[in-house]
Design a protein around this motif. Structure first.
Motif, PDB file in Angstrom:
ATOM      1  N   LYS B 127       0.822  -1.206   0.000  1.00 25.29           N
ATOM      2  CA  LYS B 127       0.000   0.000   0.000  1.00 25.29           C
ATOM      3  C   LYS B 127       0.858   1.258   0.000  1.00 25.29           C
ATOM      4  O   LYS B 127       0.347   2.369   0.205  1.00 25.29           O
ATOM      5  CB  LYS B 127      -0.903   0.004   1.251  1.00 25.29           C
ATOM      6  CG  LYS B 127      -1.983  -1.043   1.196  1.00 25.29           C
ATOM      7  CD  LYS B 127      -3.075  -0.587   0.243  1.00 25.29           C
ATOM      8  CE  LYS B 127      -3.958  -1.751  -0.154  1.00 25.29           C
ATOM      9  NZ  LYS B 127      -4.915  -1.360  -1.194  1.00 25.29           N
ATOM     10  N   SER B 128       2.139   1.085  -0.198  1.00 24.40           N
ATOM     11  CA  SER B 128       3.057   2.205  -0.052  1.00 24.40           C
ATOM     12  C   SER B 128       2.661   3.418  -0.883  1.00 24.40           C
ATOM     13  O   SER B 128       2.768   4.556  -0.436  1.00 24.40           O
ATOM     14  CB  SER B 128       4.461   1.740  -0.449  1.00 24.40           C
ATOM     15  OG  SER B 128       5.379   2.732  -0.129  1.00 24.40           O
ATOM     16  N   ASN B 129       2.171   3.179  -2.089  1.00 24.28           N
ATOM     17  CA  ASN B 129       1.817   4.307  -2.945  1.00 24.28           C
ATOM     18  C   ASN B 129       0.331   4.612  -2.967  1.00 24.28           C
ATOM     19  O   ASN B 129      -0.136   5.405  -3.772  1.00 24.28           O
ATOM     20  CB  ASN B 129       2.315   4.059  -4.366  1.00 24.28           C
ATOM     21  CG  ASN B 129       3.825   4.139  -4.419  1.00 24.28           C
ATOM     22  OD1 ASN B 129       4.417   5.048  -3.852  1.00 24.28           O
ATOM     23  ND2 ASN B 129       4.455   3.153  -5.043  1.00 24.28           N
ATOM     24  N   ALA B 130      -0.414   3.969  -2.046  1.00 26.68           N
ATOM     25  CA  ALA B 130      -1.851   4.242  -1.980  1.00 26.68           C
ATOM     26  C   ALA B 130      -2.096   5.476  -1.123  1.00 26.68           C
ATOM     27  O   ALA B 130      -1.366   5.744  -0.172  1.00 26.68           O
ATOM     28  CB  ALA B 130      -2.570   3.035  -1.386  1.00 26.68           C
ATOM     29  N   VAL B 132      -3.791   7.661   1.717  1.00 27.42           N
ATOM     30  CA  VAL B 132      -4.254   7.311   3.057  1.00 27.42           C
ATOM     31  C   VAL B 132      -5.775   7.188   3.092  1.00 27.42           C
ATOM     32  O   VAL B 132      -6.332   6.315   3.756  1.00 27.42           O
ATOM     33  CB  VAL B 132      -3.770   8.367   4.071  1.00 27.42           C
ATOM     34  CG1 VAL B 132      -4.371   8.126   5.437  1.00 27.42           C
ATOM     35  CG2 VAL B 132      -2.251   8.354   4.152  1.00 27.42           C
ATOM     36  N   GLY B 133      -6.441   8.049   2.336  1.00 30.41           N
ATOM     37  CA  GLY B 133      -7.905   8.034   2.301  1.00 30.41           C
ATOM     38  C   GLY B 133      -8.482   6.721   1.788  1.00 30.41           C
ATOM     39  O   GLY B 133      -9.643   6.415   2.023  1.00 30.41           O
ATOM     40  N   LYS B 134      -7.658   5.939   1.085  1.00 31.32           N
ATOM     41  CA  LYS B 134      -8.167   4.697   0.500  1.00 31.32           C
ATOM     42  C   LYS B 134      -7.827   3.464   1.334  1.00 31.32           C
ATOM     43  O   LYS B 134      -8.100   2.342   0.921  1.00 31.32           O
ATOM     44  CB  LYS B 134      -7.561   4.506  -0.905  1.00 31.32           C
ATOM     45  CG  LYS B 134      -7.886   5.608  -1.877  1.00 31.32           C
ATOM     46  CD  LYS B 134      -9.032   5.196  -2.796  1.00 31.32           C
ATOM     47  CE  LYS B 134      -9.224   6.172  -3.934  1.00 31.32           C
ATOM     48  NZ  LYS B 134      -9.870   7.413  -3.507  1.00 31.32           N
ATOM     49  N   LEU B 135      -7.200   3.663   2.495  1.00 32.55           N
ATOM     50  CA  LEU B 135      -6.798   2.506   3.317  1.00 32.55           C
ATOM     51  C   LEU B 135      -7.976   1.973   4.121  1.00 32.55           C
ATOM     52  O   LEU B 135      -8.906   2.703   4.440  1.00 32.55           O
ATOM     53  CB  LEU B 135      -5.675   2.915   4.278  1.00 32.55           C
ATOM     54  CG  LEU B 135      -4.354   3.377   3.669  1.00 32.55           C
ATOM     55  CD1 LEU B 135      -3.364   3.682   4.775  1.00 32.55           C
ATOM     56  CD2 LEU B 135      -3.796   2.335   2.722  1.00 32.55           C
ATOM     57  N   SER B 136      -7.895   0.686   4.472  1.00 38.55           N
ATOM     58  CA  SER B 136      -8.897   0.110   5.369  1.00 38.55           C
ATOM     59  C   SER B 136      -8.589   0.554   6.794  1.00 38.55           C
ATOM     60  O   SER B 136      -7.519   1.094   7.075  1.00 38.55           O
ATOM     61  CB  SER B 136      -8.829  -1.409   5.287  1.00 38.55           C
ATOM     62  OG  SER B 136      -7.636  -1.849   5.922  1.00 38.55           O
ATOM     63  N   GLY B 137      -9.532   0.290   7.709  1.00 39.10           N
ATOM     64  CA  GLY B 137      -9.343   0.688   9.095  1.00 39.10           C
ATOM     65  C   GLY B 137      -8.079   0.098   9.701  1.00 39.10           C
ATOM     66  O   GLY B 137      -7.305   0.779  10.373  1.00 39.10           O
ATOM     67  N   LYS B 140      -5.026   1.743   8.278  1.00 36.82           N
ATOM     68  CA  LYS B 140      -4.844   3.086   8.855  1.00 36.82           C
ATOM     69  C   LYS B 140      -4.210   3.000  10.233  1.00 36.82           C
ATOM     70  O   LYS B 140      -3.350   3.801  10.587  1.00 36.82           O
ATOM     71  CB  LYS B 140      -6.195   3.804   8.951  1.00 36.82           C
ATOM     72  CG  LYS B 140      -6.567   4.497   7.665  1.00 36.82           C
ATOM     73  CD  LYS B 140      -7.797   5.360   7.841  1.00 36.82           C
ATOM     74  CE  LYS B 140      -8.201   5.917   6.492  1.00 36.82           C
ATOM     75  NZ  LYS B 140      -9.625   6.134   6.345  1.00 36.82           N
ATOM     76  N   GLN B 141      -4.681   2.024  11.032  1.00 37.04           N
ATOM     77  CA  GLN B 141      -4.128   1.882  12.373  1.00 37.04           C
ATOM     78  C   GLN B 141      -2.661   1.470  12.313  1.00 37.04           C
ATOM     79  O   GLN B 141      -1.857   1.904  13.132  1.00 37.04           O
ATOM     80  CB  GLN B 141      -4.916   0.862  13.194  1.00 37.04           C
ATOM     81  CG  GLN B 141      -6.230   1.398  13.756  1.00 37.04           C
ATOM     82  CD  GLN B 141      -6.026   2.471  14.828  1.00 37.04           C
ATOM     83  OE1 GLN B 141      -4.932   2.966  15.036  1.00 37.04           O
ATOM     84  NE2 GLN B 141      -7.098   2.832  15.502  1.00 37.04           N
ATOM     85  N   ARG B 142      -2.311   0.651  11.335  1.00 40.55           N
ATOM     86  CA  ARG B 142      -0.904   0.264  11.218  1.00 40.55           C
ATOM     87  C   ARG B 142      -0.060   1.446  10.750  1.00 40.55           C
ATOM     88  O   ARG B 142       1.077   1.613  11.172  1.00 40.55           O
ATOM     89  CB  ARG B 142      -0.756  -0.932  10.268  1.00 40.55           C
ATOM     90  CG  ARG B 142      -0.873  -2.255  11.042  1.00 40.55           C
ATOM     91  CD  ARG B 142      -0.705  -3.429  10.132  1.00 40.55           C
ATOM     92  NE  ARG B 142      -1.933  -3.661   9.375  1.00 40.55           N
ATOM     93  CZ  ARG B 142      -1.985  -4.142   8.138  1.00 40.55           C
ATOM     94  NH1 ARG B 142      -0.874  -4.442   7.508  1.00 40.55           N
ATOM     95  NH2 ARG B 142      -3.133  -4.321   7.543  1.00 40.55           N
ATOM     96  N   LEU B 143      -0.654   2.283   9.893  1.00 43.02           N
ATOM     97  CA  LEU B 143       0.063   3.492   9.480  1.00 43.02           C
ATOM     98  C   LEU B 143       0.259   4.414  10.685  1.00 43.02           C
ATOM     99  O   LEU B 143       1.341   4.988  10.873  1.00 43.02           O
ATOM    100  CB  LEU B 143      -0.709   4.214   8.376  1.00 43.02           C
ATOM    101  CG  LEU B 143      -0.085   5.522   7.905  1.00 43.02           C
ATOM    102  CD1 LEU B 143       1.316   5.299   7.354  1.00 43.02           C
ATOM    103  CD2 LEU B 143      -0.965   6.191   6.845  1.00 43.02           C
ATOM    104  N   ALA B 144      -0.779   4.516  11.512  1.00 36.99           N
ATOM    105  CA  ALA B 144      -0.652   5.339  12.723  1.00 36.99           C
ATOM    106  C   ALA B 144       0.463   4.787  13.601  1.00 36.99           C
ATOM    107  O   ALA B 144       1.256   5.541  14.177  1.00 36.99           O
ATOM    108  CB  ALA B 144      -1.977   5.378  13.482  1.00 36.99           C
TER     109      ALA B 144
END
Ligand SMILES: Nc1ncnc2c1ncn2[C@@H]1O[C@H](COP(=O)(O)OP(=O)(O)OP(=O)(O)O)[C@@H](O)[C@H]1O
Ligand SMILES: [Mg+2]
Lengths: 346, 310
Positions: B127-130, B132-137, B140-144
């Motif tokens: 998902k590196s180039n996706a 943020v608005g298109k991520l699943s919940g 998103k939490q893993r990105l956080a």
């Protein structure tokens, strides 16, 4: 894609810039809208060859000769009418003058109408010289179309100023209020990021778009309407940057505490409305009462518009717009300072 | 780090009152280096307020806070470099990609892992180039979490990192926390999920109305329950509560609609007794299930309320 760690100010500015570029509607409001406005207003008020004034000639034996004489005047468009038609046409404004030579020569017109008076003078000259009058003092006309005095010349700098105000204020204000609402500001201050760098990056990103914005609008004015920058491009650029700075500051201050987007929008409009109306975007503020003028002149948009017009239309040198630049800089410094003082990060 | 210092976080008599509520009301917490500490409690218990005071984002009305041996006042810049935070509700910029977001956060810290390595560690490389608005919940939490780990922190603060996530996403996040701990990191997390606390935490503090109501390892806390086992059952007609309370080995009984929850020492002793009682009254047994007592049951027995408002 590099994995190098770039300085925070570079990352912040580039993030802000990308966010903006990915916001399609914002692009329209920043670049498209002012161009459309300039195009619409430019065509509505474009310079036309002066219209010929319609004149009626009462039918009679000499009517066609008179009409031919009148036609030689560049200002008149004669046609032959019977008396009743002529009467109605004059009453309804379809002609501004009726020439009646059935008995003696009579000019019939409304003396309060400028067209009527012009037509009378032109018609008389045409008929008298056709009848053999010689001017005692020969003269010739010289037409003046001074570049820089047309409405579009007035309008383009005004639109430029208005755009700098709009994008400066919205660009700062909206982003900040939005980031606060989404708790992104709170997340950012939970990192070691320097707050001043955040604010700085917002402005730097603004500045990059400002360059594009100004170039597009000035080039458009020049190519489509022949509005030239008579003064120095460097001074114009400086004005736009300092003007952009002043409005970024104002936008920053406006958004420094607002908790909702509605709140910040309302406040923005409240601040921008008086400047749209009073600061001479679409018409000169000279029409406002003298008592109001000192206040109007203290508004940042008035300062900017006056200075832009001075540089673009009157080729004013830097020294002439120094006071404007100084006042705009003060607006920027004061608004940023107060904004930072009262800023709500969460 | 200073070897002599063993406490990563210490706070004494923490208080934060809002106009109509005492969000934190005299809390003492001491969290050791390398420990994973859980703050557990129902909605409005004061977990977020507490953790944000410890994170230096909220100023307490009174009380002392020390993080890594430093107070927030005068040491903010140093502390911000050394802690990583995931807030309960942050929406990172939707318009940026995962890669850009991690790079942005990385630029604030003087040292830390390479952004691409971190993205891979959190299984976000696809998902590196996706945006943020298109991520699943869960993503998103893993990105956080990535943004919290990007400065290579000594302490990780996670406010409800798995609320609303599916079991698989939850597991993935637990792995992230456990990997951070194997490197010696200290973790303070808040949660509603007893299972999460039991799985991840060395020690747990149960808070309610801004007070500490229990503190210890998950095992110690469960041992505090007089009863080790729970029987849930219903019958038609329901048995009188009296009968149930008087069963041998029963420590308590809480009605749940037309069902009952019995806390007992031993299933082997109590289940036959219960069945006998049902038979004696001529009622029909509708449901019967048993489980070992959990922190959830402890919370019910301590407060008489459920942990989660369902
Ligand atoms: N800024 C604030 N102003 C007023 N009251 C607040 C504020 N922040 C929190 N509170 C109140 O303080 C109490 C504790 O809130 P807090 O967010 O700490 O609870 P929590 O344990 O994190 O709950 P949850 O599990 O729902 O996240 C709540 O009653 C809340 O309404
Ligand atoms: Mg909370």
């Amino acid at each position: 894609m590099s994995d190098k760690v770039r300085p925070a100010i570079v990352e912040l500015t580039s993030a802000r810039t990308k966010e903006f570029l990915r916001e399609t509607e914002a692009i329209f409001w920043v670049f498209g809208f002012p161009l459309l406005l300039a195009l619409a207003l430019g065509f509505a008020f474009r310079e036309k060859a002066p219209d010929r004034i319609p004149v009626g000639v009462i039918a009679g034996p000499t009517a066609s000769r008179e009409a031919a004489a009148l036609k030689r005047s560049p200002a008149l468009s004669p046609r032959v009418l019977n008396p009743d038609e002529a009467h109605d046409a004059l009453r309804h404004g379809k002609v501004s003058l009726v020439v009646d030579s059935s008995h003696s020569l009579i000019y019939r017109y409304d003396p309060t109408s400028p067209d009527g008076r012009t037509a009378r003078r032109e018609a008389d000259d045409a008929l008298q010289s056709a009848a053999g009058r010689r001017d005692v003092m020969p003269a010739r006309d010289e037409y003046v179309h001074e570049q820089g005095a047309r409405y579009i010349d007035f309008l383009i700098p005004g639109l430029l100023g208005m755009n700098l105000m709009g994008t400066g204020m919205w660009g700062m204000g909206f982003t900040i209020a939005n980031a606060r609402m989404k708790k992104l500001l709170k997340r950012l201050i939970a990192t070691p990021m320097r707050k001043s760098q955040y604010v700085m990056s917002q402005f730097l990103s603004r500045l990059m778009f400002l360059v594009v914005e100004v170039t597009v609008l000035v080039a458009f004015g020049w190519l489509v309407f022949g509005v030239r920058v008579n003064g120095s491009i460097a001074v114009l650029a400086l004005l736009c940057i300092i003007g952009g700075y002043a409005f970024s500051g104002l936008g920053f201050l406006t958004a420094s505490r607002a908790r909702t987007l509605e709140g910040v929008s309302g406040l923005m409009n409240l601040i921008m409305m008086p400047m749209w109306l009073c600061s001479g975007v679409f018409f000169s503020y000279e029409r406002f009462p003298d008592a109001a003028k000192p206040f109007i002149r203290a508004l940042p948009l008035t300062m900017l518009n006056d200075a832009l017009r001075a540089v673009m239309n009157d080729a004013a040198p830097l020294t002439k717009v120094m006071p404007h630049l100084a006042l705009l800089a003060v607006w920027g410094i004061v608004t940023f300072a107060i904004g930072l003082k009262i800023f709500r990060w969460q | 780090m200073w070897p002599a210092m063993t406490q990563a976080i210490a706070c004494r008599d923490l208080k934060k009152y809002y106009a109509d509520v005492k969000a934190v009301d005299g809390l003492d917490l001491f969290i050791d280096n390398g420990e994973c500490f859980g703050l557990l409690g129902p909605n409005g218990a004061g977990k977020t307020t507490t953790i944000e005071i410890l994170e230096g984002l909220t100023v307490p009305d009174s009380g002392d806070v020390e993080v890594l041996g430093l107070t927030w006042k005068g040491n903010e810049r140093e502390l911000r470099q050394r802690i990583g935070i995931s807030l309960q509700e942050t929406q990172l910029s939707d318009k940026l990609t995962v890669h850009e977001t991690v790079h942005l956060f990385r630029s604030f810290y003087r040292s830390g892992p390479a952004p691409d390595d971190l993205i891979r560690d959190l299984s976000l490389d696809e998902k590196s180039n996706a945006r943020v608005g298109k991520l699943s919940g869960g993503q998103k939490q893993r990105l956080a979490a990535a943004c919290a780990l990007v400065g290579d922190p000594d302490i990780l603060f996670l406010d409800e990192p798995t609320t609303g996530l599916d079991p698989q996403s939850r597991l993935q996040l637990w792995e992230v926390v456990q990997r951070f701990r194997t490197k010696g990191g200290t973790v303070l997390l808040t949660t509603h999920y007893m299972e999460e606390a039991e799985r991840l935490c060395d020690r747990v503090a149960i808070v309610d109305h801004g007070h500490l109501i229990a503190l210890g390892t998950p095992q110690e806390l469960i041992a505090k329950l007089e009863a080790r086992n729970i029987i849930e059952f219903s019958s038609d007609p329901p048995l009188p509560e009296e009968t149930l309370r008087n069963l041998p080995g029963c420590h308590g009984c809480t009605p749940h609609g037309n069902a009952y929850q019995l806390r007992v020492d031993s299933l082997a002793e109590s289940v036959p007794q219960l069945l006998a009682a049902v038979e004696k009254t001529g009622a029909k047994l509708l449901t019967l299930s048993t489980h070992e007592a959990t922190l959830e049951d402890l919370f019910v027995s301590l407060t008489g309320r459920e942990l989660r408002d369902v």
